[in-house]
Design a protein around this motif. Sequence first.
Motif, PDB file in Angstrom:
ATOM      1  N   THR A   1     -23.906 -19.908  34.173  1.00 12.92           N
ATOM      2  CA  THR A   1     -25.273 -21.040  34.215  1.00 12.92           C
ATOM      3  C   THR A   1     -25.767 -19.376  34.675  1.00 12.92           C
ATOM      4  N   PRO A   2     -25.540 -18.496  34.406  1.00 13.74           N
ATOM      5  CA  PRO A   2     -25.862 -16.985  34.398  1.00 13.74           C
ATOM      6  C   PRO A   2     -27.872 -16.907  34.697  1.00 13.74           C
ATOM      7  N   GLN A   3     -28.275 -15.989  34.788  1.00 17.06           N
ATOM      8  CA  GLN A   3     -29.552 -15.744  35.635  1.00 17.06           C
ATOM      9  C   GLN A   3     -30.457 -15.191  34.116  1.00 17.06           C
ATOM     10  N   PRO A   4     -30.915 -15.993  33.583  1.00 20.84           N
ATOM     11  CA  PRO A   4     -31.229 -15.018  32.486  1.00 20.84           C
ATOM     12  C   PRO A   4     -32.445 -13.873  31.885  1.00 20.84           C
ATOM     13  N   TYR A   5     -32.320 -13.148  31.522  1.00 26.09           N
ATOM     14  CA  TYR A   5     -32.881 -11.856  31.037  1.00 26.09           C
ATOM     15  C   TYR A   5     -33.632 -11.885  29.678  1.00 26.09           C
ATOM     16  N   ASP A   6     -34.474 -11.371  30.106  1.00 28.74           N
ATOM     17  CA  ASP A   6     -36.038 -11.442  29.220  1.00 28.74           C
ATOM     18  C   ASP A   6     -35.950  -9.970  28.404  1.00 28.74           C
ATOM     19  N   PHE A   7     -36.819  -9.769  27.503  1.00 24.66           N
ATOM     20  CA  PHE A   7     -37.461  -8.208  26.706  1.00 24.66           C
ATOM     21  C   PHE A   7     -38.177  -8.921  25.211  1.00 24.66           C
ATOM     22  N   TYR A   8     -38.874  -7.307  25.092  1.00 21.84           N
ATOM     23  CA  TYR A   8     -39.927  -8.963  24.263  1.00 21.84           C
ATOM     24  C   TYR A   8     -39.199  -7.299  22.833  1.00 21.84           C
ATOM     25  N   VAL A   9     -40.466  -7.439  21.982  1.00 21.54           N
ATOM     26  CA  VAL A   9     -40.150  -6.467  20.199  1.00 21.54           C
ATOM     27  C   VAL A   9     -41.580  -6.083  20.001  1.00 21.54           C
ATOM     28  N   LYS A  10     -41.094  -5.004  19.059  1.00 19.85           N
ATOM     29  CA  LYS A  10     -42.452  -4.370  18.922  1.00 19.85           C
ATOM     30  C   LYS A  10     -43.352  -4.891  18.195  1.00 19.85           C
ATOM     31  N   GLN A  11     -44.565  -4.812  17.764  1.00 21.41           N
ATOM     32  CA  GLN A  11     -45.158  -5.411  16.758  1.00 21.41           C
ATOM     33  C   GLN A  11     -44.872  -5.280  15.480  1.00 21.41           C
ATOM     34  N   ASP A  12     -44.253  -4.859  14.995  1.00 20.16           N
ATOM     35  CA  ASP A  12     -43.830  -4.552  13.624  1.00 20.16           C
ATOM     36  C   ASP A  12     -42.235  -5.853  13.737  1.00 20.16           C
ATOM     37  N   GLY A  13     -41.799  -6.553  14.741  1.00 22.08           N
ATOM     38  CA  GLY A  13     -41.176  -6.868  14.735  1.00 22.08           C
ATOM     39  C   GLY A  13     -40.061  -6.038  14.867  1.00 22.08           C
ATOM     40  N   THR A  14     -39.547  -4.599  15.885  1.00 19.93           N
ATOM     41  CA  THR A  14     -38.375  -4.827  14.995  1.00 19.93           C
ATOM     42  C   THR A  14     -38.378  -4.407  17.160  1.00 19.93           C
ATOM     43  N   PHE A  15     -36.994  -4.232  17.492  1.00 17.52           N
ATOM     44  CA  PHE A  15     -36.206  -3.884  18.827  1.00 17.52           C
ATOM     45  C   PHE A  15     -35.584  -3.046  19.082  1.00 17.52           C
ATOM     46  N   GLN A  16     -35.320  -2.717  20.142  1.00 16.94           N
ATOM     47  CA  GLN A  16     -33.777  -2.136  21.039  1.00 16.94           C
ATOM     48  C   GLN A  16     -33.763  -1.474  22.404  1.00 16.94           C
ATOM     49  N   ASN A  17     -32.993  -2.221  22.473  1.00 19.06           N
ATOM     50  CA  ASN A  17     -32.819  -1.845  23.776  1.00 19.06           C
ATOM     51  C   ASN A  17     -31.475  -1.890  24.269  1.00 19.06           C
ATOM     52  N   THR A  18     -31.246  -0.017  24.998  1.00 22.40           N
ATOM     53  CA  THR A  18     -30.235   0.766  24.683  1.00 22.40           C
ATOM     54  C   THR A  18     -29.649   0.726  26.399  1.00 22.40           C
ATOM     55  N   LYS A  19     -29.941  -0.604  27.427  1.00 22.06           N
ATOM     56  CA  LYS A  19     -29.763  -0.740  28.498  1.00 22.06           C
ATOM     57  C   LYS A  19     -28.885  -2.313  29.109  1.00 22.06           C
ATOM     58  N   VAL A  20     -28.008  -2.492  28.651  1.00 24.76           N
ATOM     59  CA  VAL A  20     -27.166  -3.919  27.878  1.00 24.76           C
ATOM     60  C   VAL A  20     -25.815  -3.580  28.605  1.00 24.76           C
ATOM     61  N   PHE A  21     -25.441  -4.251  29.474  1.00 21.79           N
ATOM     62  CA  PHE A  21     -23.968  -3.794  30.469  1.00 21.79           C
ATOM     63  C   PHE A  21     -23.389  -4.688  29.042  1.00 21.79           C
ATOM     64  N   GLU A  22     -22.058  -4.732  28.993  1.00 23.71           N
ATOM     65  CA  GLU A  22     -20.864  -4.825  28.241  1.00 23.71           C
ATOM     66  C   GLU A  22     -20.613  -6.499  28.548  1.00 23.71           C
ATOM     67  N   GLY A  23     -20.573  -7.747  27.800  1.00 27.46           N
ATOM     68  CA  GLY A  23     -20.072  -9.356  27.449  1.00 27.46           C
ATOM     69  C   GLY A  23     -20.629  -9.573  27.087  1.00 27.46           C
ATOM     70  N   GLU A  24     -20.512 -10.675  26.861  1.00 30.76           N
ATOM     71  CA  GLU A  24     -20.880 -12.134  25.888  1.00 30.76           C
ATOM     72  C   GLU A  24     -22.257 -12.353  25.792  1.00 30.76           C
ATOM     73  N   TYR A  25     -22.857 -12.709  25.282  1.00 36.45           N
ATOM     74  CA  TYR A  25     -24.399 -13.355  25.878  1.00 36.45           C
ATOM     75  C   TYR A  25     -24.747 -14.548  25.156  1.00 36.45           C
ATOM     76  N   GLY A  26     -24.878 -14.810  25.501  1.00 37.68           N
ATOM     77  CA  GLY A  26     -25.990 -16.654  24.667  1.00 37.68           C
ATOM     78  C   GLY A  26     -27.557 -15.531  24.225  1.00 37.68           C
ATOM     79  N   ILE A  27     -27.753 -15.409  23.179  1.00 37.99           N
ATOM     80  CA  ILE A  27     -29.401 -15.344  22.836  1.00 37.99           C
ATOM     81  C   ILE A  27     -30.002 -15.884  22.006  1.00 37.99           C
ATOM     82  N   THR A  28     -31.470 -16.341  22.423  1.00 38.59           N
ATOM     83  CA  THR A  28     -31.852 -16.548  21.956  1.00 38.59           C
ATOM     84  C   THR A  28     -33.383 -16.475  21.816  1.00 38.59           C
ATOM     85  N   PRO A  29     -34.272 -16.393  20.729  1.00 44.79           N
ATOM     86  CA  PRO A  29     -35.200 -15.595  20.700  1.00 44.79           C
ATOM     87  C   PRO A  29     -36.927 -16.565  20.237  1.00 44.79           C
ATOM     88  N   GLU A  30     -37.612 -16.553  20.690  1.00 45.03           N
ATOM     89  CA  GLU A  30     -39.054 -17.396  20.372  1.00 45.03           C
ATOM     90  C   GLU A  30     -39.992 -16.141  19.979  1.00 45.03           C
TER      91      GLU A  30
END
Length: 252
Positions: free
Chosen positions: A67-96
Amino acid sequence: MKSNFVKIFSLLFIMTGIMSCGKDNYDAPEETFKGAFIDKTTGEPFQTAIGGTGIRIRMMEYSWSDTPQPYDFYVKQDGTFQNTKVFEGEYGITPEGAFVPLTEEVIKIKGTVEKTYEVEPLLRLEWIGEPVVNSDGTAEIKVKISRGTDNPDYQQDLAEVWLFVSETSYVGDFSYSGKYSTHLTGASIADILDKELTIKTGYPNGISGDPTPFPEYTRKYFLRVGARTNIQFSGVNRYNYTTIKEITTPKN
């Protein structure tokens, strides 16, 4: 005696400060999660807002907790994204976003992980031709709005259509001119799906009366059409968009 006490206290304070400046137990996050959202049918980049009304990517790190705390970030206008500050691990990922919802996917993030999401937009917006700058100081565009999905659960009625106008390329419901943009609701959009729709700038409160013309000097403006239905995701109204067009108003 008092002088010695002060010296000892000062020394302890300095040592504590030095120790607190030492390296903590965790390395800085340095993994990368990047990718893009595309229209499942057309293969075109998914157009969205930036910030809270755009595509949110929610990451739940299950490496240490169910039951981790959610970590959110948002994509660019053209639908691309890049997050270079992620800890190594297993993530449940849900786009909305303004598309048929996707289920959570568990992904191992290590090094650089790239992911392409093929999504069904609620609405698909397409330019017809190029914007035209009129002699009355307005601009005029043509657009076609259609359903982006066959799923009946996500085919609600149109709620509103905007021709957003801004002096910057960051144009959308998050950044637009209140004078030169045009807002369409109600009867004006009751039966427009799959048809050619013409919109003129300068009607922020509807299409009655006279439009507000652009200033009488040369300036660049950025145009983008956004439309939404009544459905909300996480209590947020999210628009589907065209790409961005640029115009230059002539000096009168």
